[in-house]
Design a protein around this motif. Structure first.
Motif, short mmCIF file in Angstrom:
data_model
loop_
_atom_site.label_atom_id
_atom_site.label_comp_id
_atom_site.label_asym_id
_atom_site.label_seq_id
_atom_site.Cartn_x
_atom_site.Cartn_y
_atom_site.Cartn_z
N ILE A 100 59.19 -5.57 66.24
CA ILE A 100 58.73 -5.20 67.57
C ILE A 100 57.30 -4.69 67.54
N LEU A 101 56.88 -4.05 66.42
CA LEU A 101 55.51 -3.57 66.33
C LEU A 101 54.52 -4.72 66.21
N LEU A 102 54.89 -5.79 65.49
CA LEU A 102 54.02 -6.96 65.45
C LEU A 102 53.88 -7.58 66.84
N LEU A 103 55.00 -7.74 67.54
CA LEU A 103 54.94 -8.31 68.89
C LEU A 103 54.09 -7.43 69.81
N LEU A 104 54.24 -6.11 69.68
CA LEU A 104 53.45 -5.19 70.50
C LEU A 104 51.96 -5.37 70.25
N ALA A 105 51.58 -5.45 68.96
CA ALA A 105 50.16 -5.60 68.62
C ALA A 105 49.61 -6.93 69.13
N LEU A 106 50.33 -8.03 68.91
CA LEU A 106 49.86 -9.34 69.37
C LEU A 106 49.80 -9.40 70.89
N PHE A 107 50.80 -8.83 71.55
CA PHE A 107 50.86 -8.83 73.01
C PHE A 107 49.66 -8.06 73.58
N VAL A 258 42.65 -8.25 61.52
CA VAL A 258 43.24 -7.02 60.97
C VAL A 258 44.75 -7.17 60.85
N ILE A 259 45.37 -7.75 61.88
CA ILE A 259 46.82 -7.97 61.85
C ILE A 259 47.20 -8.89 60.70
N ILE A 260 46.47 -10.00 60.56
CA ILE A 260 46.75 -10.94 59.47
C ILE A 260 46.57 -10.25 58.11
N GLY A 261 45.48 -9.48 57.98
CA GLY A 261 45.24 -8.78 56.72
C GLY A 261 46.33 -7.79 56.39
N LEU A 283 56.47 1.26 50.88
CA LEU A 283 55.38 1.97 51.55
C LEU A 283 54.33 1.01 52.08
N ALA A 284 54.14 -0.13 51.41
CA ALA A 284 53.19 -1.12 51.92
C ALA A 284 53.63 -1.65 53.28
N ASN A 285 54.93 -1.83 53.45
CA ASN A 285 55.44 -2.29 54.75
C ASN A 285 55.28 -1.21 55.81
N ILE A 291 49.52 0.16 60.82
CA ILE A 291 48.31 -0.57 61.22
C ILE A 291 48.56 -1.29 62.55
N MET A 292 49.77 -1.82 62.76
CA MET A 292 50.08 -2.48 64.04
C MET A 292 49.94 -1.49 65.20
N VAL A 293 50.40 -0.27 64.99
CA VAL A 293 50.24 0.76 66.03
C VAL A 293 48.77 1.05 66.25
N GLY A 294 48.01 1.16 65.14
CA GLY A 294 46.59 1.42 65.26
C GLY A 294 45.85 0.31 65.98
N VAL A 295 46.19 -0.94 65.69
CA VAL A 295 45.57 -2.09 66.36
C VAL A 295 45.83 -2.02 67.87
#
Length: 468
Positions: A100-107, A258-261, A283-285, A291-295
């Motif tokens: 859901i965080l990825l979708l939020l960032a892309l959206f 940034v998302i891709i990275g 921890l990497a995940n 980062i998704m929240v930051g984006v």
């Protein structure tokens, strides 16, 4: 937001002994009744918007929560609270929250990219616009690409007498097939990434199928659009004044990188692990999710507000997705456990259906069954079902069973275009087009379009790529 779901979780916590450790679900011991809530939520998503749209609009979160409770409470009472809590924590921490965080960032990022200006929708121009949207979908998602491109496409064709076909092919290509080349493109592929499928696996293994389907559909569109264009001519003045095309919100393109990275970092860097409620979290995940929240925050802060206003941006779609997928991810827990049991579980007949007489996978069956269900049910959980049915081991699926994984991936992404409810952007594009004056076909009228154009395309795909 999920009061009933919260009460169920509270009951599990109260029942759980302090030192209890989460026990893994054994799918061999579960009966078919455990799958009914999953079927119930998928049917609710498919049918409620058609038969009771107002009820669905105001109560979809409660309906999703109810189906989730019907899994969690029996699981806690029958199998033990530690089993229920462990399954819930595993699903939330490793799948739902990252998803859901990825979708939020892309959206959010896509909502900040605005295409201003007007061009004229001649056949070549329309084909180029659809091709651009198709490519864009794999980088900012089918939802993001649809929201960025739909209004420019509509403005380009608002002086055409026949423009319905433009939006229909837009749904085929931009809202669905174009999202097949990266985990950013469509939710099923990101779930596969979370399960261990390499980021660029889909890029290399679905490229031939995606190119074939996209080029074929673009060629059919061009021929059909050219015929109508010659037939109708310019019969009414263009209601949109001519202005040069400008793209604003450029910071969001940087944020896409940034998302891709962040996703690539999470797949390659080992920062250690922590255990939360019996679930091991890398921890990497966790950093990727932060980062998704930051984006999201940076995009909101640095994008001009008028960009989102002109794009018709609002939080409604992502809120609905968050609520519905919370219910989906919970109700699918026992289903995935039963699928892992293979021939020893209640889904043994389904295993036989996608297997050849010698026990090898029937890739055509995987393609059509995954796609058939993705046409009317949500394609993300459908992908997970057949991913597990194929064994669920990402390393084995990416190598020895690469064609099977490609069939499941293509079926889930491509055939979401078969109906308005097959993929989330479909209905959003439909609603925007109708609001803009396009006389879009009805639910069943759209099925005629997809039946005449997409089904032959998918038959050719089967013959060329999935016969093995």
């Amino acid at each position: 937001m999920y009061r009933a779901l919260g009460l169920a979780l509270g009951a599990i916590l109260l029942l759980m002994p302090e030192a209890a450790s989460a026990a893994e679900l054994d799918g061999r011991t579960l009966g078919f009744a455990w799958a009914l809530p999953f079927a119930g939520i998928l049917l609710s998503i498919a049918l409620f918007p058609l038969v009771a749209p107002h009820v669905w609009e105001h109560h979809h979160g409660k309906i999703a929560a109810l189906w989730g409770v019907l899994v969690l409470l029996p699981m806690a009472l029958i199998l033990g609270p530690s089993t229920a809590l462990g399954a819930l924590a595993h699903t939330a921490l490793l799948e739902y929250i990252p998803f859901i965080l990825l979708l939020l960032a892309l959206f959010t990022v896509a909502g900040g990219i605005l295409v201003r200006g007007n061009i004229h929708g001649a056949p070549v121009t329309n084909t180029v616009l659809l091709a651009i949207g198709t490519v864009l979908a794999s980088f900012i998602g089918t939802t993001g690409a649809s929201m960025v491109m739909i209004r420019p496409v509509m403005r380009a064709n608002d002086d055409r007498r026949h423009n319905v076909h433009v939006i229909v092919f837009f749904i085929f290509l931009v809202s669905n097939i174009g999202g097949s080349l990266t985990p950013l493109g469509d939710p099923p592929l990101f779930l596969g990434f979370l399960r261990g499928v390499d980021f660029f696996w889909t890029t290399t293994h679905l490229l031939p199928e995606t190119l074939f389907a996209s080029v074929l559909l673009l060629a059919v569109f061009f021929a059909f659009d050219a015929y109508l264009y010659r037939k109708e001519g310019r019969i009414k003045p263009d209601p949109t004044p001519d202005k040069p095309v400008r793209i604003t919100g450029g910071i969001n393109f940087l944020l896409i990188f940034v998302i891709i990275g962040a996703i690539l970092m999470s797949a390659t860097v080992d920062l250690g692990r922590v255990t939360v409620l019996g679930t091991e979290v890398e921890l990497a995940n966790a950093l990727r999710d932060a980062i998704m929240v930051g984006v999201t925050i940076v995009s909101l802060a640095l994008t001009p507000k008028e960009n989102r206003e002109e794009n018709g941006f609002n939080w409604g779609p992502i809120e609905e997705v968050a609520k519905l997928f919370a219910g989906i991810f919970i109700t699918i827990i026992p289903v995935l456990a039963m699928l892992k049991a293979g021939s020893e579980g209640v889904f043994a007949p389904l295993v036989a259906l996608v297997s050849n007489p010698d026990g090898s996978p029937n890739n055509a069956a995987y393609f059509w069954l995954t796609g058939g269900l993705s046409s009317f049910l949500d394609n993300a959980p459908t992908y997970l079902v057949f991913f597990e049915l194929a064994g669920g081991d990402p390393q084995h699926l990416m190598t020895d069973m690469a064609l099977t994984l490609a069939a499941v991936s293509a079926g889930a992404v491509f055939m979401g275009a078969n109906s308005y409810i097959g993929n989330a952007p479909n209905f959003m594009v439909y609603a925007i087009a109708r609001q803009g004056g396009v006389k879009m076909p009805s639910f069943f009228g759209y099925l005629v379009w997809s039946g005449l154009i997409l089904l032959p395309t998918f038959l050719l795909l089967t013959l060329l790529f999935f016969r093995g």
